[in-house]
Design a protein around this motif. Structure first.
Motif, short mmCIF file in Angstrom:
data_model
loop_
_atom_site.label_atom_id
_atom_site.label_comp_id
_atom_site.label_asym_id
_atom_site.label_seq_id
_atom_site.Cartn_x
_atom_site.Cartn_y
_atom_site.Cartn_z
N VAL A 1 -2.48 -10.07 12.49
CA VAL A 1 -3.47 -10.70 13.53
C VAL A 1 -3.52 -11.31 15.05
N THR A 2 -3.95 -10.77 15.33
CA THR A 2 -3.77 -11.26 17.21
C THR A 2 -5.68 -11.56 17.69
N SER A 3 -5.07 -12.17 19.11
CA SER A 3 -6.86 -12.30 19.51
C SER A 3 -6.13 -12.38 21.53
N ALA A 4 -7.16 -11.77 22.27
CA ALA A 4 -7.44 -12.10 23.36
C ALA A 4 -6.67 -12.47 24.12
N GLY A 5 -6.54 -13.76 23.77
CA GLY A 5 -5.80 -14.86 24.57
C GLY A 5 -5.42 -15.79 23.58
N ARG A 6 -4.69 -16.69 24.10
CA ARG A 6 -4.12 -17.95 23.48
C ARG A 6 -5.43 -19.15 23.24
N GLY A 7 -5.16 -19.39 22.15
CA GLY A 7 -6.22 -20.43 21.86
C GLY A 7 -7.08 -20.33 21.12
N ARG B 1 -3.24 -2.24 8.76
CA ARG B 1 -4.88 -3.11 9.70
C ARG B 1 -4.39 -3.98 10.76
N THR B 2 -4.91 -4.20 12.17
CA THR B 2 -4.75 -5.01 12.54
C THR B 2 -6.24 -5.79 12.81
N LEU B 3 -5.85 -7.50 12.97
CA LEU B 3 -7.20 -8.50 12.77
C LEU B 3 -7.20 -9.04 14.14
N LEU B 4 -8.07 -9.06 14.99
CA LEU B 4 -8.34 -9.12 15.95
C LEU B 4 -9.71 -11.00 16.42
N VAL B 5 -9.37 -11.59 16.32
CA VAL B 5 -9.48 -13.08 16.58
C VAL B 5 -10.09 -13.21 17.83
N MET B 6 -11.86 -13.43 17.66
CA MET B 6 -11.98 -13.86 18.96
C MET B 6 -13.11 -15.50 18.32
N ARG B 7 -12.64 -15.90 19.28
CA ARG B 7 -13.31 -18.04 19.59
C ARG B 7 -14.80 -17.01 19.48
N TRP B 8 -15.37 -18.10 18.95
CA TRP B 8 -17.03 -17.56 19.21
C TRP B 8 -17.43 -18.12 20.95
N ASN B 9 -18.65 -17.76 21.69
CA ASN B 9 -18.52 -18.35 22.93
C ASN B 9 -17.86 -17.43 23.45
N PHE C 1 -9.89 -4.44 12.88
CA PHE C 1 -11.04 -5.20 12.11
C PHE C 1 -11.05 -6.62 13.39
N VAL C 2 -12.49 -7.21 13.53
CA VAL C 2 -12.75 -8.38 14.07
C VAL C 2 -13.37 -9.75 13.35
N ILE C 3 -12.62 -10.78 13.09
CA ILE C 3 -13.06 -11.83 12.85
C ILE C 3 -14.20 -13.49 13.79
N MET C 4 -14.90 -13.54 13.81
CA MET C 4 -15.51 -14.31 15.16
C MET C 4 -14.82 -15.90 14.37
N ASN C 5 -14.13 -16.19 15.30
CA ASN C 5 -13.74 -17.92 15.05
C ASN C 5 -14.29 -19.30 15.49
N ALA C 6 -14.82 -20.22 14.82
CA ALA C 6 -15.15 -21.46 15.41
C ALA C 6 -16.73 -20.76 15.52
N VAL C 7 -16.87 -20.75 15.35
CA VAL C 7 -18.55 -20.75 15.09
C VAL C 7 -19.55 -21.29 14.96
N ASN C 8 -20.28 -21.65 15.38
CA ASN C 8 -21.14 -22.90 15.71
C ASN C 8 -22.26 -22.30 15.19
N TYR C 9 -22.54 -22.10 13.94
CA TYR C 9 -24.39 -21.48 13.20
C TYR C 9 -25.12 -21.93 13.60
N ARG C 10 -25.27 -22.73 13.40
CA ARG C 10 -26.76 -24.00 14.30
C ARG C 10 -26.91 -23.06 15.69
N LYS C 11 -25.79 -23.01 16.62
CA LYS C 11 -26.23 -22.70 17.85
C LYS C 11 -26.27 -21.06 18.12
N HIS C 12 -25.72 -20.24 17.48
CA HIS C 12 -25.73 -19.07 17.08
C HIS C 12 -26.72 -18.27 16.69
#
Length: 717
Positions: free
Chosen positions: A532-538, A655-663, A686-697
């Motif tokens: 499990v990794t991400s593009a940047g911290r946070g 398997r590699t899971l890339l975590v991206m914070r939404w927007n 694989f990519v999973i979008m994190n902290a997604v605001n469903y209403r704004k999305h």
């Protein structure tokens, strides 16, 4: 509320989960009819805040606005009645009169008469400094361009802008309008403009009339002097040359006429002599010859000759030429012929002498006629010259008389006005302002600022290149999005334990569980190791790695978490594992330690000199250790772009899971990260979008917006 949903956060979940279908490609250049509405719904707070700030900035200017009043007067400009009586009426050009009313000269008089130079409305030097100028004294010079009395041009420009002069369309009416903050000054400005125009117009007219009268008087004196000089020259010439222009011919003309008549008579007599001379030898004498005795006697001899010749011819025909009577008669006939010829010769000589005498007399008469003609021509030239001098004097006299008439006409017009100004509607003090209130301008300003804020926010939203869905990543390749994890209300380890095991946040837990099922369905087998990794911290990679571990533990699958991230956020999850409790991996003897509060097992990478990232031997030892224990290994890897990591986080799991914070992640960054991770062999990314605001999305108009719009109210419960 526990809702079991599919891999993308909606639809029922299946125990035999398969690879989720690919979403329809997102065409970012496509604009639908709801794009503006969605922009307002997702950015309304920013739009309102920006519009409010811009309105607040314009508020001092709006509050400084003052009500403006306008008064107008209507006049009709006509030619004066005196011109009609004098027959000098001319048509008034309204366009020229409008220009005269609006002239700078009239405007200066109005300013001085009303004292507009001392009115702050028209003189910037008398205005109170604005709030901005009081706060920033350096702007005072800009706000107040001159001292009192030294900025006449500024006053003239302000008054000229407040005054309007124009002709009412289709009518001979001229309207003057004046605007001011003072209603009484507005009415006075309009009426004073007309008064100044009337006075100035008539004064200019009188000045021009006096100038014209003076010029005509001087011209009349000059013309009179020229007349006297011309008359004196004519009188002197007549006295010197004794020439008269009275009626009747002069002496030279009379003599010439008499000589001409004599010459005509002499020519007639000569013609008669020539005619008589030509008719002497003929059988019939001329009329002149018939009247003379010689001609009568000669005619009698010819008749005798003819009679005897006829008798001779008869006798000769009867008796022959030898007959004595015939011979005698023949002698008589010859004798008559000789006498007739002799007399004709004498007559011709007499007529010739007479003709010569007439020719000599004609020559003398021609000389006298030529002399008379010379005298008559000289007399005529003198008369013509005298006539020219007298005509010049007459012309100058006529000019003097014409100038006298013009002087009399101008003298009679001196008391008349240039034009007759009839005031149709005088200006009165207005009761209501022509400008709207401050509330109206405040509302209009807010509306304009609101439109500007919508434009600015729209442009900002248009250039926003942050990733909201996997379709926005150009280098995705075989990249698969396995979930859209909503914003969890609490992200501590204890809260995650409650969320996963107790179902306090069903949407978050279901999205994590569906992500696991999607990854297992795509790889056709259970997960043995996962990085499990991400593009940047946070971005939330450490949080999701713990959530995945808790989900696997809840499903009865033992899980080891290998802590490879050096961030403070990651280390705070190692509760109860400090100091000697850390597993030593550098000797290839990995040991899992159990966290007492959550029940998660950790393998810490804290070998001196290598940082937090395991090398290849350590990674292989950890995988073998987990395989012997029948556990799933989750590597909590550092961010791909973290500078503290010494190597690229790849090759740790199958398997590699890339975590991206939404927007949050820019697209170029996401493209670079995915390209790096996708370049390693033997891994499924694989990519999973994190902290997604469903209403704004849902308000971004993505292809699956309808599903997120339906889930938005539920995700907040």
């Amino acid at each position: 509320m526990n809702v079991n949903r599919g891999p993308h956060g909606f639809g029922p979940a299946s125990t035999n989960a398969k690879s989720p279908p690919e979403l329809a490609p997102l065409d970012e250049l496509e604009i639908d009819v709801g794009v503006f509405t969605r922009l307002l719904r997702r950015r309304y707070l920013a739009i309102l805040a920006l519009a409010g700030l811009m309105t607040l900035a314009a508020l001092p200017s709006i509050l400084s606005l003052k009500s403006m009043f306008s008064a107008s007067t209507q006049i009709m400009i006509l030619p004066p009645a005196e011109q009609s009586l004098l027959g000098t009426e001319h048509e008034v050009s309204l366009s020229q009169e409008v220009q005269r009313i609006a002239s700078r000269e009239n405007l200066d008089v109005v300013i001085d008469r009303l004292g507009l130079s001392d009115v702050p409305e028209f003189n910037p030097a008398h205005r109170e400094p604005s709030w901005l100028a009081r706060q920033f004294p350096t702007l005072r010079r800009v706000d107040m361009p001159g001292e009192a009395g030294s900025n006449r041009d500024a006053v003239v420009e302000s008054v000229s802008a407040a005054r309007a002069v124009y002709q009412v369309a289709g009518t001979p009416v001229v309207e003057v309008r004046f605007s001011s903050e003072d209603p009484a000054l507005a009415a006075a400005g309009a009426n004073t403009t007309i008064e100044v125009y009337r006075e100035h117009r008539n004064a200019k007219f009188q000045e021009r009339m006096k100038s014209a009268l003076s010029w005509l008087t001087d011209r009349r004196a000059a013309s009179a002097a020229l007349y006297e000089q011309a008359q004196q020259e004519a009188d002197t010439f007549q006295a010197t040359h004794e020439v008269s222009t009275a009626g009747g011919p002069d002496a030279a003309s009379v003599i010439l006429t008499s000589l001409t008549e004599q010459q005509t008579d002499l020519q007639a007599r000569r013609s008669s002599v020539l005619e008589a001379l030509a008719a002497v030898a003929t059988e019939e004498p001329s009329e002149l010859g018939g009247r003379s005795p010689e001609a009568t006697e000669l005619q009698g001899l010819r008749r005798q000759f003819e009679t005897k010749r006829n008798r001779l011819n008869e006798l000769t025909a009867t008796y022959g030429s030898e007959y004595p009577a015939v011979v005698t008669l023949s002698n008589e006939v010859e004798s008559l012929r000789d006498e007739i010829n002799s007399r004709i010769a004498v007559r011709e000589e007499a007529l010739t002498l007479r003709l010569e005498a007439l020719d000599r007399e004609m020559e003398r008469l021609d000389l006298r006629v030529d002399e008379a003609k010379g005298k008559a021509a000289d007399e005529s030239s003198k008369v013509a010259e005298l006539t020219t001098l007298q005509d010049r004097a007459g012309e100058l006299m006529d000019e003097v008389k014409g100038l006298d008439e013009q002087i009399d006409m101008l003298s009679a017009s001196m008391s008349a006005n240039a034009v007759e100004v009839e005031t149709l509607v005088p200006a009165t003090v207005p009761r209501w302002p022509i400008t709207r209130g401050k509330r109206f301008y405040l509302m209009m300003t807010f509306a304009v600022c609101l439109a500007g804020a919508v434009t600015i926010v729209g442009l900002w939203d248009l250039i926003n290149d942050r990733v909201r869905t996997v379709q926005q990543i150009k280098t995705a390749g075989s990249l698969l999005q396995v979930g859209m994890v909503p914003v969890a209300r609490r992200r501590t380890l204890k809260s995650l334990h409650q969320i996963i095991r107790n179902g306090t946040d069903s949407f978050f837990a279901d999205e994590v569980r569906n992500a696991l099922r999607a990854m297992e369905a795509d790889a056709d087998g259970p997960i043995r190791s996962l990085m499990v990794t991400s593009a940047g911290r946070g971005e939330g990679a450490s949080t999701l790695s713990r959530a995945l571990a808790l989900t696997l533990e809840a499903d009865g699958r033992k899980t080891f978490i290998v802590q490879c991230d050096a961030g403070a956020k990651a280390r705070q999850f190692g509760i109860g594992l400090r100091g000697s409790d850390h597993a030593r991996v550098g000797a290839y003897k990995p040991v899992a330690k159990l966290a007492p509060d959550t029940g998660l097992s950790y393998i810490m990478c804290d070998r001196p000199g290598t940082g937090f990232f395991p090398n290849d031997d350590e990674t292989l030892a950890i995988k073998r250790y987990a395989e012997l224990a029948g556990a799933v290994v989750i590597f909590d890897a550092p961010a791909v772009l973290a500078r503290s990591s010494g190597r690229l986080p790849s090759g740790l799991g199958d398997r590699t899971l890339l975590v991206m914070r939404w927007n949050s992640v820019p697209r170029k960054t996401a493209d670079m990260v995915v390209a790096r991770l996708d370049s390693s062999d033997g891994e499924r990314l694989f990519v999973i979008m994190n902290a997604v605001n469903y209403r704004k999305h849902a308000l971004y108009g993505v292809p699956d917006a309808a599903s997120f719009r339906a889930l938005a109210p539920l995700s907040t419960t």
